[in-house]
Design a protein around this motif. Structure first.
Motif, PDB file in Angstrom:
ATOM      1  N   ILE A   9     -24.529  18.927  -9.994  1.00  0.00           N
ATOM      2  CA  ILE A   9     -23.535  19.289 -11.011  1.00  0.00           C
ATOM      3  C   ILE A   9     -23.518  20.807 -11.120  1.00  0.00           C
ATOM      4  CG2 ILE A   9     -22.860  19.077 -13.438  1.00  0.00           C
ATOM      5  CD1 ILE A   9     -24.491  16.420 -13.453  1.00  0.00           C
ATOM      6  N   ILE A  10     -22.364  21.398 -10.904  1.00  0.00           N
ATOM      7  CA  ILE A  10     -22.234  22.850 -10.926  1.00  0.00           C
ATOM      8  C   ILE A  10     -21.594  23.255 -12.246  1.00  0.00           C
ATOM      9  CG2 ILE A  10     -21.312  24.869  -9.741  1.00  0.00           C
ATOM     10  CD1 ILE A  10     -21.115  23.115  -7.197  1.00  0.00           C
ATOM     11  N   GLY A  11     -22.396  23.831 -13.131  1.00  0.00           N
ATOM     12  CA  GLY A  11     -21.922  24.210 -14.455  1.00  0.00           C
ATOM     13  C   GLY A  11     -22.460  23.277 -15.520  1.00  0.00           C
ATOM     14  N   SER A  12     -22.744  23.824 -16.704  1.00  0.00           N
ATOM     15  CA  SER A  12     -23.366  23.024 -17.770  1.00  0.00           C
ATOM     16  C   SER A  12     -22.596  23.106 -19.081  1.00  0.00           C
ATOM     17  CB  SER A  12     -24.810  23.500 -17.993  1.00  0.00           C
ATOM     18  OG  SER A  12     -24.833  24.859 -18.407  1.00  0.00           O
ATOM     19  N   GLY A  13     -21.302  23.421 -19.010  1.00  0.00           N
ATOM     20  CA  GLY A  13     -20.482  23.492 -20.211  1.00  0.00           C
ATOM     21  C   GLY A  13     -20.070  22.126 -20.707  1.00  0.00           C
ATOM     22  N   ALA A  14     -18.936  22.057 -21.384  1.00  0.00           N
ATOM     23  CA  ALA A  14     -18.496  20.805 -22.003  1.00  0.00           C
ATOM     24  C   ALA A  14     -18.427  19.664 -20.994  1.00  0.00           C
ATOM     25  CB  ALA A  14     -17.134  21.013 -22.667  1.00  0.00           C
ATOM     26  N   GLY A  15     -17.903  19.933 -19.799  1.00  0.00           N
ATOM     27  CA  GLY A  15     -17.803  18.886 -18.788  1.00  0.00           C
ATOM     28  C   GLY A  15     -19.099  18.645 -18.052  1.00  0.00           C
ATOM     29  N   GLY A  16     -19.697  19.718 -17.518  1.00  0.00           N
ATOM     30  CA  GLY A  16     -20.919  19.576 -16.737  1.00  0.00           C
ATOM     31  C   GLY A  16     -22.086  19.061 -17.546  1.00  0.00           C
ATOM     32  N   GLY A  17     -22.259  19.587 -18.761  1.00  0.00           N
ATOM     33  CA  GLY A  17     -23.351  19.123 -19.605  1.00  0.00           C
ATOM     34  C   GLY A  17     -23.196  17.666 -19.990  1.00  0.00           C
ATOM     35  N   ARG A  92      -8.657  15.139 -30.621  1.00  0.00           N
ATOM     36  CA  ARG A  92      -8.065  14.301 -29.591  1.00  0.00           C
ATOM     37  C   ARG A  92      -6.651  14.817 -29.295  1.00  0.00           C
ATOM     38  NH1 ARG A  92      -9.679   8.003 -30.706  1.00  0.00           N
ATOM     39  NH2 ARG A  92     -11.868   8.366 -31.243  1.00  0.00           N
ATOM     40  N   LEU A  93      -6.246  14.755 -28.037  1.00  0.00           N
ATOM     41  CA  LEU A  93      -4.830  14.940 -27.749  1.00  0.00           C
ATOM     42  C   LEU A  93      -4.036  13.880 -28.491  1.00  0.00           C
ATOM     43  CD1 LEU A  93      -4.871  15.687 -23.916  1.00  0.00           C
ATOM     44  CD2 LEU A  93      -3.991  17.223 -25.670  1.00  0.00           C
ATOM     45  N   ARG A  94      -2.808  14.196 -28.872  1.00  0.00           N
ATOM     46  CA  ARG A  94      -1.952  13.203 -29.503  1.00  0.00           C
ATOM     47  C   ARG A  94      -1.525  12.172 -28.453  1.00  0.00           C
ATOM     48  NH1 ARG A  94      -3.643  14.653 -34.257  1.00  0.00           N
ATOM     49  NH2 ARG A  94      -5.326  14.977 -32.776  1.00  0.00           N
ATOM     50  N   GLU A  95      -1.233  10.964 -28.895  1.00  0.00           N
ATOM     51  CA  GLU A  95      -0.833   9.921 -27.951  1.00  0.00           C
ATOM     52  C   GLU A  95       0.380  10.355 -27.131  1.00  0.00           C
ATOM     53  OE1 GLU A  95       0.145   5.100 -27.991  1.00  0.00           O
ATOM     54  OE2 GLU A  95      -0.298   6.169 -29.855  1.00  0.00           O
ATOM     55  N   GLU A  96       1.329  11.030 -27.786  1.00  0.00           N
ATOM     56  CA  GLU A  96       2.543  11.474 -27.104  1.00  0.00           C
ATOM     57  C   GLU A  96       2.278  12.553 -26.068  1.00  0.00           C
ATOM     58  OE1 GLU A  96       3.717  10.281 -31.362  1.00  0.00           O
ATOM     59  OE2 GLU A  96       2.014  11.205 -30.306  1.00  0.00           O
ATOM     60  N   ASP A 483     -14.215  19.625 -15.498  1.00  0.00           N
ATOM     61  CA  ASP A 483     -13.845  20.552 -16.568  1.00  0.00           C
ATOM     62  C   ASP A 483     -12.348  20.384 -16.844  1.00  0.00           C
ATOM     63  OD1 ASP A 483     -12.585  21.911 -14.471  1.00  0.00           O
ATOM     64  OD2 ASP A 483     -14.309  23.224 -14.155  1.00  0.00           O
ATOM     65  N   ALA A 484     -11.734  21.332 -17.539  1.00  0.00           N
ATOM     66  CA  ALA A 484     -10.320  21.193 -17.911  1.00  0.00           C
ATOM     67  C   ALA A 484      -9.373  21.478 -16.754  1.00  0.00           C
ATOM     68  CB  ALA A 484     -10.000  22.112 -19.088  1.00  0.00           C
ATOM     69  N   SER A 485      -9.893  21.719 -15.567  1.00  0.00           N
ATOM     70  CA  SER A 485      -9.037  21.884 -14.395  1.00  0.00           C
ATOM     71  C   SER A 485      -8.111  20.695 -14.198  1.00  0.00           C
ATOM     72  CB  SER A 485      -9.883  22.039 -13.128  1.00  0.00           C
ATOM     73  OG  SER A 485     -10.760  23.123 -13.198  1.00  0.00           O
ATOM     74  N   THR A 498     -11.345  16.496 -25.130  1.00  0.00           N
ATOM     75  CA  THR A 498     -10.785  15.790 -23.981  1.00  0.00           C
ATOM     76  C   THR A 498     -11.626  16.032 -22.737  1.00  0.00           C
ATOM     77  OG1 THR A 498      -8.562  15.929 -24.932  1.00  0.00           O
ATOM     78  CG2 THR A 498      -8.702  15.482 -22.579  1.00  0.00           C
ATOM     79  N   ILE A 499     -12.158  17.246 -22.583  1.00  0.00           N
ATOM     80  CA  ILE A 499     -13.076  17.514 -21.463  1.00  0.00           C
ATOM     81  C   ILE A 499     -14.308  16.628 -21.574  1.00  0.00           C
ATOM     82  CG2 ILE A 499     -14.520  19.252 -20.347  1.00  0.00           C
ATOM     83  CD1 ILE A 499     -12.629  21.397 -21.533  1.00  0.00           C
ATOM     84  N   ILE A 500     -14.872  16.545 -22.762  1.00  0.00           N
ATOM     85  CA  ILE A 500     -16.090  15.754 -22.990  1.00  0.00           C
ATOM     86  C   ILE A 500     -15.816  14.273 -22.734  1.00  0.00           C
ATOM     87  CG2 ILE A 500     -17.753  15.051 -24.755  1.00  0.00           C
ATOM     88  CD1 ILE A 500     -17.144  17.889 -26.050  1.00  0.00           C
ATOM     89  N   ALA A 501     -14.716  13.768 -23.303  1.00  0.00           N
ATOM     90  CA  ALA A 501     -14.375  12.354 -23.127  1.00  0.00           C
ATOM     91  C   ALA A 501     -14.162  12.028 -21.654  1.00  0.00           C
ATOM     92  CB  ALA A 501     -13.126  12.019 -23.939  1.00  0.00           C
TER      93      ALA A 501
END
Length: 516
Positions: A9-17, A92-96, A483-485, A498-501
């Motif tokens: 795993i490269i990176g330990s932020g919201a996604g990597g962690g 959370r992002l909105r459903e729409e 990540d958010a990419s 959303t990144i975490i989820a």
């Protein structure tokens, strides 16, 4: 040193962690490569001059903008990534937002998955990151299968007064979903003390729910987990066919080491993940890894953001100000016949002080005036959607990051600022604010890349996307991005949850593959 792992795993932020935390339960061997160190616990964590003026916790790297001018990015490299200094607003992002939406500046495209596909993972993300809030007040809120884990953070008196005033005007202020380790019913058991150095600051008490504290430290001493700090991934190596990552070329404290992993997961942040793909070009991938679509680095988004100090004659002695938000204009202002497009969201932000205002004040502004302004202001954050444009892109040229970016959809942000400034002046006399021309507003420039996203979008069509719906590259069998990419669009809420989820979703997908 062990050089072969099941997962790298490269990176330990919201996604990597988060994906490291998720995969740790599998028992598989995991290597986490973090280019930074642990952010130090030091008194400077709470020093406004150090944090904001001197940018103590930001990288000293210099990037370039589209005109070749120097760009000093507001980003940092630490265990936990930018969650170490984020405002912990976990929406959370909105459903729409998962469908196609027409904006003033263009189209926000639909996602290949929908809100219901992410909803159970949003629940898990909120539990993992200690989210406080109250459901059922925000009119744009999507459905949820479980309540928020903790009650919302209470307003201090001046803020409670403003919330009540906005409610009387027919608006729907709601608790910002915040990731903090707070127990207001028993403050003796609370790590969080509701100080005035949260939003944008590192937490000296480790009371912010960040990827370091909530994900990495709970797993870093497990036998199957290895965390290497000061370990920068320089290049991804493939087999001769270009279909599999065979090694991660890493600079570890100045020494070149190649690590091998059955599965490689990239989470360097949307800008640096795209750069890593571009730097890893080879004979089979001459334009960068997984880039037959020519989408690597394109569609860079960062939100259209602005901060505003709303001034009044009444003092605002608040400490912890960031407690509610307003989404009544998220999809449109029903009272504005001339602008029927989405506008965005409004949030309270951390309380400003005179040191934060110094950089944007005229050179002759006395410090006493700046103090008076800060003491009489309520501070707001405005966020409109940025739109994916292929020409807005991350490039790697002459061994330097270039952000070729032109703002789009700024009209939405302008309309939102104008509308809410008017609302504040129309509040009851004991609450209302001074005329809007007295307010101090500032749009966040390109260097403010905290909400970076969209550079390696996911989708079903390999010709128009880089990743598939499980965030694996279309072209390389064992390469994932969390990540958010992966965002095809970004809505008008903070991207962290959303990144975490999604990281939990992808992590569980990988574990399911192991058992099949």
């Amino acid at each position: 040193m062990q050089t072969n792992y099941d997962y790298i795993i490269i990176g330990s932020g919201a996604g990597g962690g988060t994906i490291a935390y998720t995969l740790a339960e599998s028992g598989k061997t995991i290597l986490i490569l973090e280019r930074g160190n642990f952010l130090p616990q030091e008194k400077e964590n709470w020093d406004t001059v150090e944090v904001f003026e001197k940018e103590r916790y930001h990288t000293k790297e210099v990037w370039k903008d589209k005109n070749g001018e120097d760009l000093h990015p507001g980003t940092g490299y630490w265990v936990g990534g930018n969650t170490k200094v984020y405002g912990a607003a976990l929406f959370r992002l909105r459903e729409e937002d998962f469908g196609e939406i027409q904006h003033f500046g263009g189209i926000s495209p639909s996602w290949p998955l929908k809100y219901e596909d992410f909803e159970p993972f949003y629940d898990k993300a909120e539990k993992l990151f200690d989210v406080h809030g109250k459901a059922g007040v925000d009119p744009t809120e999507p459905f949820r299968s479980a309540p928020l884990p903790f009650e919302g953070v209470a307003d201090e008196p001046r803020i409670a007064e403003v919330r009540e005033g906005l409610t009387k005007m027919g608006l729907h202020p709601f608790d910002i979903p915040l990731g903090v380790k707070l127990n207001e019913k028993n403050l003796l058991q609370s790590k969080c003390i509701k100080c005035d150095t949260c939003d944008g600051f590192p937490c000296l008490l480790h009371a912010k729910a960040d990827s370091d504290i909530n994900c990495i430290r709970p797993i870093m001493n497990r036998e199957n987990v290895t965390l290497l700090i000061n370990a920068k991934a320089e290049k991804l190596l493939t087999n001769d066919e270009g279909t599999k990552i065979t090694g991660v070329e890493t600079n570890l404290n100045g020494e070149k080491i190649i690590f091998e992993g059955k599965t490689v997961i990239v989470s360097c942040g949307a800008i640096n993940s795209a750069v890593l793909f571009l730097k890893s070009a080879n004979e089979k991938h001459p334009n960068g890894l997984a880039n037959k679509s020519d989408q690597v680095g394109r569609n860079f988004m960062k939100h259209q953001n602005a901060a505003m100090l709303a001034m009044s004659f009444k003092e605002n002695p608040v400490k912890f100000q960031k407690t509610f938000a307003i989404n009544d204009y998220y999809f449109a202002d029903p009272q504005n016949e001339n602008f029927k497009f989405p506008m965005g969201g409004i949030q309270l932000m951390g309380k400003s002080n005179r040191y934060m205002l110094t950089g944007d004040a005229p050179f002759f502004t006395p410090s006493k005036v700046l103090s008076e302004m800060a003491e009489h202001s309520v501070d707001w954050w405005f966020m409109a959607e940025d739109l994916p444009m292929p020409e807005n892109r991350v490039e790697w040229k002459n061994n330097q990051i270039h952000l070729n970016y032109t703002p789009h959809n700024e009209e939405a942000l302008d309309q939102l600022l104008k509308k809410f400034s008017k609302v504040l002046t129309e509040m009851e006399d004991h609450i209302k604010f001074l005329p809007e021309n007295i307010n101090v507003s500032k749009k966040i420039p390109l260097a403010g890349v905290a909400h970076q996203n969209g550079t390696l979008r996911f989708g079903n069509n390999p010709e128009t996307s880089v990743l598939d719906i499980n965030c694996k590259t279309h072209e390389i069998d064992n390469l994932y991005v969390v990540d958010a990419s992966f965002f095809p669009s970004c809505g008008a809420v903070n991207p962290s949850l959303t990144i975490i989820a999604n990281a939990i979703r992808v992590g569980e997908h990988l574990m399911a593959l192991e058992t099949n």
